[in-house]
Every structure is written in structure tokens, then in C-alpha cells.
Design an enzyme around this catalytic site. Structure first.
Site, mmCIF file in Angstrom:
data_model
loop_
_atom_site.group_PDB
_atom_site.id
_atom_site.type_symbol
_atom_site.label_atom_id
_atom_site.label_comp_id
_atom_site.label_asym_id
_atom_site.label_seq_id
_atom_site.Cartn_x
_atom_site.Cartn_y
_atom_site.Cartn_z
ATOM 1 C CD GLU A 157 -3.087 -1.056 2.131
ATOM 2 O OE1 GLU A 157 -2.877 -0.396 3.162
ATOM 3 O OE2 GLU A 157 -4.141 -1.662 1.922
ATOM 4 C CD GLU A 314 -4.115 -6.163 2.539
ATOM 5 O OE1 GLU A 314 -4.819 -5.498 3.335
ATOM 6 O OE2 GLU A 314 -2.913 -5.945 2.367
#
Ligand code: GAL
Length: 671
Positions: A157, A314
Site C-alpha cells: 500500500e 486483501e
């Protein structure tokens, strides 16, 4: 649809990949051995490993030890589980943060972040870049050729925690970036409009990142967002170059955080740099329409990936832990969410994380294997979902089909909207996009949420929802599309500024005024408790405009409020094409009625007939067709479909009955 992104040549697993983040650094080997058994029971075939393992691989500066990783990779491979191997740069070791505190990001007030947490580095720091690339190189060289490593996961991320930095290195890099973009200080002053408030620069050295304590120019703010995204992309590229050198056969990606937008970095412009695009998506428990927000993000991922399959990297089996109150998903909701992502083009179902941590900041975040162990409803559902994913094997590689509506979305428009001061400062960039998507979702109409450089010809309807910033080129593409027979719906506060965040003069919405044959000379926003009525019987809120029509038909006028008697919704025929303007925020009933009229005129139909609350999406290709049906209600529902349900083997002729909360995936017979 065409656009950014590339399809992955070799998918990391044979079918739809199933698994999640695996952080075994926290556990003893006996627990890890139990993980292997339970992963097999659940049907896990892909894990993301090593996101936080830097200090394991390099316990001290320059001392490398990959023995733990070797054992993990071998063990996973023996158990038939492939690895999405992370470069560990999201987790700079404490020894590094203490030896080189200058790598830690500084906030807008010049405060340096304390060591700890994750992503504690500035993307412009040469010191960080050097040590980061050293561990990436050692790691890639070490694992090259290991059969378990099927995908590279660069860092984690990127931008999530280190998205913006104001340190001396960032300031210097920003000055260079601005100079490369504009060439001269005069051109910067012109582009950003620095003459106002007398803020003109006389040298590049005077240009700073937008630091705290003063108002900043919106042009400068927008460019700082672009710069920050570019710096992080530069980091990704540097890591990728090393990975490609040692393991050219292993695809490379990083996990995005695509939601409603604007996002921390510009994912649509990053996507062409990925071998496959991957997303992390978390729903917000109290949002009653969280399944629709999930659908929006999936439709955006597809737009970003050029229509091809993408990876759900995710999501959560239950509660996240960063909200004030974190509620688990309702029974069956995890399965609906997972299938919802697949319906919208994901070829993987992955979670954060495999086993719930007992310590650490995320010790109460949900996982595939909860604290209570395997004899739990969550784990039973995880095993069930593994079975569903297995039965969806034949869906992999197919594409979402039948999207005849495109919704234009651009991160830069969102960044521009939140810079500076606006007539109503409570407007969120995606508010209109989400309201329109929501209305179409309820009507089972598939929508591609695409960047404005997408080829539009194949769409029957293009929606331009609050696209505050648009370039001349993208505005021209919309006009060409209409000239070619397309239908466009432009909504309020679109096309207001150009690429430098400068207002287009002559009436709103400047970039689309000629196309619409209508424009507004004044915006009159409403307070939170004000509404207005339109003469079509529709009510509206938050925003009104004083609209003048030059060459368009008035479809509805304001009946009450500051602009009573003036046009609110207009429609112009342009050859075979049509251009609609909506100058106010319609409440759901009116918005639904307007959209129904546009859908009817353009012949856009629902994916199938279904009762209310049923999500319907079709994937297909190579002569195959799969109809995904998800009943989001707690009552029985139905949908029209003919074919075999891949999940149950039942053959349906004409109608599928869906129990409360049930999902079905129908392999449709050729129509
Ligand atoms: C994601 C992140 C994971 C984990 C997860 C749950 O944003 O990539 O590492 O923190 O959120 O909070």
C-alpha cells in the site's frame, strides 16, 4: 473497453486464487505447521508472504539471513501453496530508522515522524532508496528460481502512511519536478495564478511543498499531489527494475487501495506499470449500502485494469480495527462480499490476514482463522468459501460483459476539488458518482467506472459525474463521442477547471458548455436542511445553479428555491447524439426517474430481471456466460436465469429462487 493495465500472462494459481496475507514471523514453527494443515483444509493456494519481514532478512545493517524465508517457501511449496512474495520495504527495521532518522517523513508542520509503525520513509529520500534497493536486490537474487514464488508484491500500500512528505529532500525534489513541468518560474506563476495575493515566485528555490500555517494556492496543491504520486511511483519502478533483472518470469504488482477516490496516489495512471492490478478493499460496517460501495470499487478496478481480470489482494472476513467501533460482518456477508468482487472481475479472493494476531497493533482485526481457532463460524465459512472458489475455477480469465454505461472518474479531479475553497466545501468528489452508480446498481445495470482517456465508442451512455477538472483533450473526447451518436449526462460542478486548476471562463460547466447548449452563471449551494423542488416533481439538495439555455430543451425547471422558474435539467440533441445537463443534486427518486428515461432512450437494459435487492453481473468470453446473482436482502428473492448453478449443480429453467442472503453463479446456456 480499452485502457491502462495488462493481463497477467501466467496467473499465480490454476483457478481463482484463494488465500491472504500470511505473517508467520509472529508464530512458532508448531503453529506454522498447523497453519499448513488448516490452509489445505480451507483450499488456500496463494499467500502474500514477507510484507513485514525486512528485519528477519536483514537483522543488522548489511547482515543478511534468508534461512527463515527458505524454510517458509519450501514448506508452503510442499503444501501446494504458491507465494505472492513481498519486498519488505513497507517495514523499515528499527535499526535503520534510528541510524537514519532523516528517512522518516515530515508532516506539513515540519514534524518528523517517530520511528515505529510502518512505511516510515520518505519517497524522495536517497538514503532510504539505497538501503531499500539493497534488500530488494539481495532478496530477489536469493529466491530467483524458487518454484513457490509466483508473484512479486512490491512493498505494501505505497502511500498508506507515507503519501505526503515535507522534508528538505521532498522540497528539493518538488522544486525539480515543478521546474521539469513548467521550465520557467514565470510559467509556474502563470499556471498557478500566483499573482493573486501577490504570491509570485522569483526563483524555484522559493517554491515549497504546501506546508502548514497558511492558505495554499489550489494549483500548487494539485501539483504537489501529482508530485507525491510520482515520487512513490518512482520508488515502485526502482524496485520493479531489480525484480525484473533477477526474476523476469515472475509478474510484479503492488496492492492498491481503490475505493471511491480521490486516492492517495493516482492508481489509474500507475496501472500500466503493473503486470496485474491488485486491490485491498475494506467495507465500513455501519454503511447500510456497503455492498454497493464494494461494487463501485470493483467497477473502478475493472476500469483501471482495462477491463481485464484484477486481483482482490486483501479484504476482511469480519471487522477491521481502525474505526471507533468495529463490527463483524453479518452471517453470510463475507461470502457475498467475496463473490461480489469476483462478479466484478476479480480472479482472486484474498484476505488480511490468515491467522489473527495475538499481539501488535492489529490484534483485533478479523482474520481467516480467528483467535478462537478453527471450530468457529468464521473458519467454517472460510472453508465453505474455499469450496465456492474452487467451483468457480472455470470463471477465471472471463471478463465482465454487457457494460453499456461508463462513468468517468479521475483522481486528479478529486484532488483539484479538495484543494482551495469551493461554494460548498462539504462536497465529496465521488458523491455524485456514487449516487448514480447506486441508482444503476439497484436497476441491475452494469457500469464501467473508467478514466477519462478510455475509448468511449462502445458505450450507449457516458456519465460525467462531478468531474471538477477535465483537460481540453478529455472534454473533446466526450464531445466527439456525442457527435458520433453517444449520449452523455454531465452533472453539476463538472468541467470547471483545466489541468492547472484554473477556472474556465464564460459560464459553468466551462469545458462542456458548448456541447450542452446550456450554461450557468451562478452557483447557489444550499444549507444542509434546505431542499428545492423541480417542476417534474423531483426534489433536490445541496446545490443549485442559475442556468441559461442557448440551444437545448428544458426537461425540468426549479419550482422553488433561489432559482425558481429557471432550468434545472436540460437535454440537447446533437446529430444522432444527446447531451444532458443536471445542475442540481437530485434525491434518489428523481435521479432514478431521470436515469430510467436516459436508459430507455438509449436501449440500455438490466443484466436480467430480478427482485429488488438482487445484485446481478455477467462475466463471459469464449462462448461462455456466467451470471452472478447475490441476494443482499434478508428475504427470499428471485432472478430470471437459465442454466446450471456452479455452486449447487442445480439446473434452473427461467427462474432462480434465492434464499435470504444467498448467492448463485449460473453457467448460462447459449442464448
Ligand atoms: C491493509 C494493509 C494490511 C492490514 C490491513 C488491515 O490496509 O495492507 O497490512 O493492515 O489493512 O488493517
Amino acid at each position: 473497453m480499452s485502457g491502462a493495465g495488462q493481463a497477467l500472462g501466467a496467473w499465480p494459481t490454476d483457478g481463482i486464487s484463494y488465500g491472504g496475507d500470511y505473517n508467520p514471523e509472529q508464530w512458532d514453527w508448531d503453529v506454522i505447521l498447523e497453519d499448513m494443515r488448516l490452509m489445505r483444509r480451507a483450499g488456500v493456494d496463494l499467500v502474500t508472504l514477507g510484507v513485514f519481514s525486512w528485519v528477519v532478512h536483514e537483522p543488522r545493517d548489511g547482515e543478511f539471513d534468508f534461512s527463515w524465508l527458505d524454510r517458509m517457501l519450501d514448506l508452503l511449496h510442499e503444501h501446494g501453496i504458491s507465494v505472492d512474495l513481498a519486498t519488505p520495504t513497507a517495514a523499515p527495521p528499527m535499526w535503520l530508522q534510528h541510524a537514519h532518522p532523516e528517512i522518516l517523513p515530515e508532516d506539513e508542520w515540519g514534524r518528523r515522524r517517530a520511528p515505529g509503525g510502518r512505511l516510515g520513509w520518505c519517497a524522495s529520500s536517497p538514503v532510504f532508496r539505497e538501503v531499500a534497493l539493497r534488500i530488494v536486490e539481495r532478496l530477489a537474487e536469493h529466491v530467483a528460481g524458487h518454484p513457490a514464488v509466483r508473484l512479486w508484491h512490491v512493498s505494501n500500500e505505497l502511500g498508506g502512511g507515507n503519501g505526503r512528505c515535507h522534508c528538505a529532500e521532498s522540497t528539493r525534489s518538488f522544486q525539480e519536478w515543478v521546474e521539469a513541468r513548467y521550465g520557467t518560474v514565470e510559467a509556474v506563476n502563470e499556471a498557478w495564478g500566483m499573482a493573486f495575493w501577490g504570491n509570485s515566485f522569483s526563483a524555484f528555490e522559493e517554491i515549497q511543498t504546501p506546508r502548514g500555517g497558511t492558505n495554499h494556492n489550489p494549483g500548487q496543491q494539485l501539483d504537489y499531489e501529482r508530485f507525491s504520486s510520482d515520487e512513490l511511483l518512482g520508488h515502485y519502478r526502482a524496485e520493479r527494475a531489480i525484480l525484473k533483472k533477477w526474476t523476469p518470469e515472475v509478474p510484479v504488482t503492488t496492492n492498491f487501495m481503490v475505493g471511491l477516490g480521490p486516492d492517495v496516489v493516482d492508481y489509474a495512471r500507475w496501472a500500466p506499470e503493473m503486470d496485474v492490478v491488485g486491490n485491498d478493499h475494506y467495507t465500513f460496517g455501519p454503511d447500510p449500502r456497503r455492498h454497493q460501495e464494494l461494487a463501485f470499487s470493483g467497477d473502478r478496478m475493472r476500469g483501471i485494469s482495462g477491463g481485464g481480470p484484477w486481483m482482490l489482494m486483501e479484504h476482511a472476513t469480519g471487522a477491521s480495527s481502525w474505526h471507533a467501533i468495529n463490527q463483524p460482518k453479518l452471517p453470510g456477508e463475507m461470502i457475498r462480499h467475496a463473490v461480489g468482487h469476483v462478479a466484478r472481475g476479480s480472479d482472486s479472493v484474498m484476505f488480511f490476514q490468515w491467522r489473527a494476531s495475538r499481539a501488535g497493533i492489529e490484534q483485533f482485526h478479523s482474520a481467516m482463522l480467528p483467535h478462537a481457532g478453527a471450530e468457529t463460524r468464521v473458519f467454517e465459512d472460510v472453508v465453505r468459501l474455499g469450496g465456492i472458489v474452487e467451483r468457480l475455477r472455470e470463471v477465471r480469465g472471463s471478463r465482465v460483459v454487457g457494460a453499456r454505461v461508463a462513468l468517468l472518474h479521475d483522481n486528479e479531479a478529486g484532488w483539484a476539488l479538495r484543494s482551495g475553497l469551493k461554494p460548498n466545501n462539504r462536497i465529496g468528489y465521488a458523491d455524485t458518482a456514487r449516487a448514480i452508480h447506486d441508482a444503476l446498481f439497484d436497476r441491475a445495470v452494469t457500469v464501467d467506472v473508467v478514466p477519462p482517456w478510455t475509448t468511449l465508442d462502445a458505450y450507449a451512455v457516458v456519465v460525467v459525474p462531478g468531474l471538477f477538472l477535465v483537460s481540453d483533450e478529455h472534454a473533446a473526447a466526450v464531445a466527439d463521442y456525442v457527435a458520433g451518436g453517444g449520449t452523455v449526462l454531465v452533472t453539476w460542478f463538472s468541467g470547471i477547471v483545466d489541468g492547472t486548476n484554473t477556472v474556465r471562463l464564460g459560464g459553468y460547466p466551462g469545458a462542456f458548455r458548448d456541447l450542452l447548449g446550456a450554461s450557468s452563471e451562478q452557483i447557489h449551494p444550499l444549507t444542509d436542511d434546505e431542499t428545492v423542488l423541480l417542476d417534474a416533481g423531483w426534489s433536490a439538495k445541496r446545490w443549485t445553479e442559475l442556468v441559461r439555455v442557448d440551444d437545448a430543451q428544458v426537461v425540468a425547471s426549479y419550482a422553488t428555491g433561489p432559482n425558481a422558474g429557471h432550468p434545472a435539467v436540460t437535454r440537447r440533441s446533437v446529430g444522432r447524439g444527446t447531451a444532458w445537463y443536471l445542475s442540481t443534486e437530485l434525491e434518489p427518486d428523481g435521479l432514478g426517474a431521470l436515469l430510467e428515461r436516459i436508459l430507455e432512450e438509449t436501449g440500455v437494459a438490466a443484466v436480467t430481471h430480478a427482485s429488488s435487492g438482487v445484485e446481478a453481473v455477467r462475466r463471459g468470453g469464449d462462448g461462455q456466460s456466467f451470471l452472478f446473482l447475490i441476494n443482499h436482502t434478508d428475504a427470499e428473492a428471485w432472478a430470471e436465469a437459465t442454466g446450471e448453478d456452479l455452486l449447487t449443480g442445480t439446473v434452473h429453467r427461467g427462474r432462480v429462487d434465492l434464499a435470504a442472503g444467498a448467492v448463485a453463479v449460473i453457467r448460462e446456456e447459449p442464448r
